[in-house]
Design a protein around this motif. Sequence first.
Motif, PDB file in Angstrom:
ATOM      1  N   ARG A   1      85.635  18.688 129.637  1.00  0.00           N
ATOM      2  CA  ARG A   1      85.784  19.836 130.468  1.00  0.00           C
ATOM      3  C   ARG A   1      85.913  21.206 130.041  1.00  0.00           C
ATOM      4  O   ARG A   1      85.287  22.209 130.824  1.00  0.00           O
TER       5      ARG A   1
ATOM      6  N   ASN B   1      92.527  28.456 140.292  1.00  0.00           N
ATOM      7  CA  ASN B   1      92.340  27.579 141.648  1.00  0.00           C
ATOM      8  C   ASN B   1      92.954  26.269 141.527  1.00  0.00           C
ATOM      9  O   ASN B   1      93.334  25.534 142.545  1.00  0.00           O
TER      10      ASN B   1
ATOM     11  N   VAL C   1      83.191  24.043 131.947  1.00  0.00           N
ATOM     12  CA  VAL C   1      83.694  25.558 132.178  1.00  0.00           C
ATOM     13  C   VAL C   1      82.875  26.333 131.404  1.00  0.00           C
ATOM     14  O   VAL C   1      82.348  27.557 132.214  1.00  0.00           O
TER      15      VAL C   1
ATOM     16  N   GLU D   1      89.246  29.041 137.075  1.00  0.00           N
ATOM     17  CA  GLU D   1      89.408  27.413 137.177  1.00  0.00           C
ATOM     18  C   GLU D   1      91.014  27.508 136.990  1.00  0.00           C
ATOM     19  O   GLU D   1      91.696  26.490 138.045  1.00  0.00           O
TER      20      GLU D   1
ATOM     21  N   ARG E   1      86.034  32.799 133.583  1.00  0.00           N
ATOM     22  CA  ARG E   1      85.489  31.564 134.099  1.00  0.00           C
ATOM     23  C   ARG E   1      86.945  30.494 134.001  1.00  0.00           C
ATOM     24  O   ARG E   1      87.239  29.707 134.954  1.00  0.00           O
TER      25      ARG E   1
ATOM     26  N   ASP F   1      93.133  19.780 133.872  1.00  0.00           N
ATOM     27  CA  ASP F   1      93.365  21.153 134.553  1.00  0.00           C
ATOM     28  C   ASP F   1      94.438  21.980 134.182  1.00  0.00           C
ATOM     29  O   ASP F   1      94.621  23.050 134.034  1.00  0.00           O
TER      30      ASP F   1
END
Length: 353
Positions: free
Chosen positions: A65, A102, A69, A99, A95, A326
């Motif tokens: 991940r 969000n 990103v 993320e 960035r 995340d």
Amino acid sequence: MPVTADGRSRRSRIAHAVLRRLPLAGTVVGLCLAAWLVATNDLAAVGAAFGRIGVLGLAGLVLVRIAAVLACGLAWARLLDGLSPAPASACLILRFVREGINVLLPVASVGGDVLGARLLTFWAVPGALAAASVLADMLIQVATLALFAGIGAALLGQVEGSAAAELSQWTGRTLIVASLLLAAFFALQRTGVVHVLEEKVAALGRRFVREAEPRPEPRPQVQGALDAVWGRPRRGHIAQSVALHALAWLFGCVEVAIVLACAGHGSVGVSEVVVIEALSQAIKAAAFLVPSGLGVQEGGFVLVCGLFGIDSGTALALSLAKRVPDVVLGLPALIVWQNLEARRASLAPAGQP
């Protein structure tokens, strides 16, 4: 009967209130869907599948991940190269912030992008250029996702079974509509309509904002910034941005492959992995008003994985595993965001926000 200024102002407040509540409504819908999935599935099977992924598997997901990103951050930086004083590192940092906002905050999936444009101005990037770069970056990201989903739908069309055929056809029809909307959005950016909208918004603001001493307002510049981003001399930068976003979507396939291999489904082929990632991401993107695709992501994985004989417990474990990066990357990103805001506030002159 003419509409008064008070009437227009009231309607504007109502519309603003509705827009503010959309993410909350999306959250409620997502929670209901997530609760339904939990109630209708074997939690022990989900826990067993998740346990098989292990610490090393989850660590691998986080590393992949990070690479994804970073690719997206570089794609954003390529759009700004030569147009702004901001270094590429600023886009990489922001960035991650985009993320994090969000996926962890109760906002629609574009809330982080809006804030990302604002934060970019902290690097002396004009607000118009920052907004234009984010608009272009989002358009490229969605366009590459549409292409990725199209590849997934085409591969799914080769799978036997009526359910696979129906999903493939539905995805194809949806992508046609999405492609038309994307083309229209790009055309609006290139034909100067944004400039007209800016003028209208500025005129509306002048009508309702009363000041003791009116002052001249700068001419809207977002259209000019968009023209600079999409300008012909910079086509190489656009192509590089598209390639980097496409690479980022492929990193998602690597995440799926890692989880399935760890969970005991190593026999799943490359085409199946592409279909699972592409269509689940497309389903999640379609529900962008649901913060972080809560419940939608899980339902998408259950639906698509079921086409390849993967049980729902493993599908839900896959979704949970993909949420680990995340959190691991999102929490530090939110801390960075707050530090940027605090530093900006401390450097601002007295009396300015």
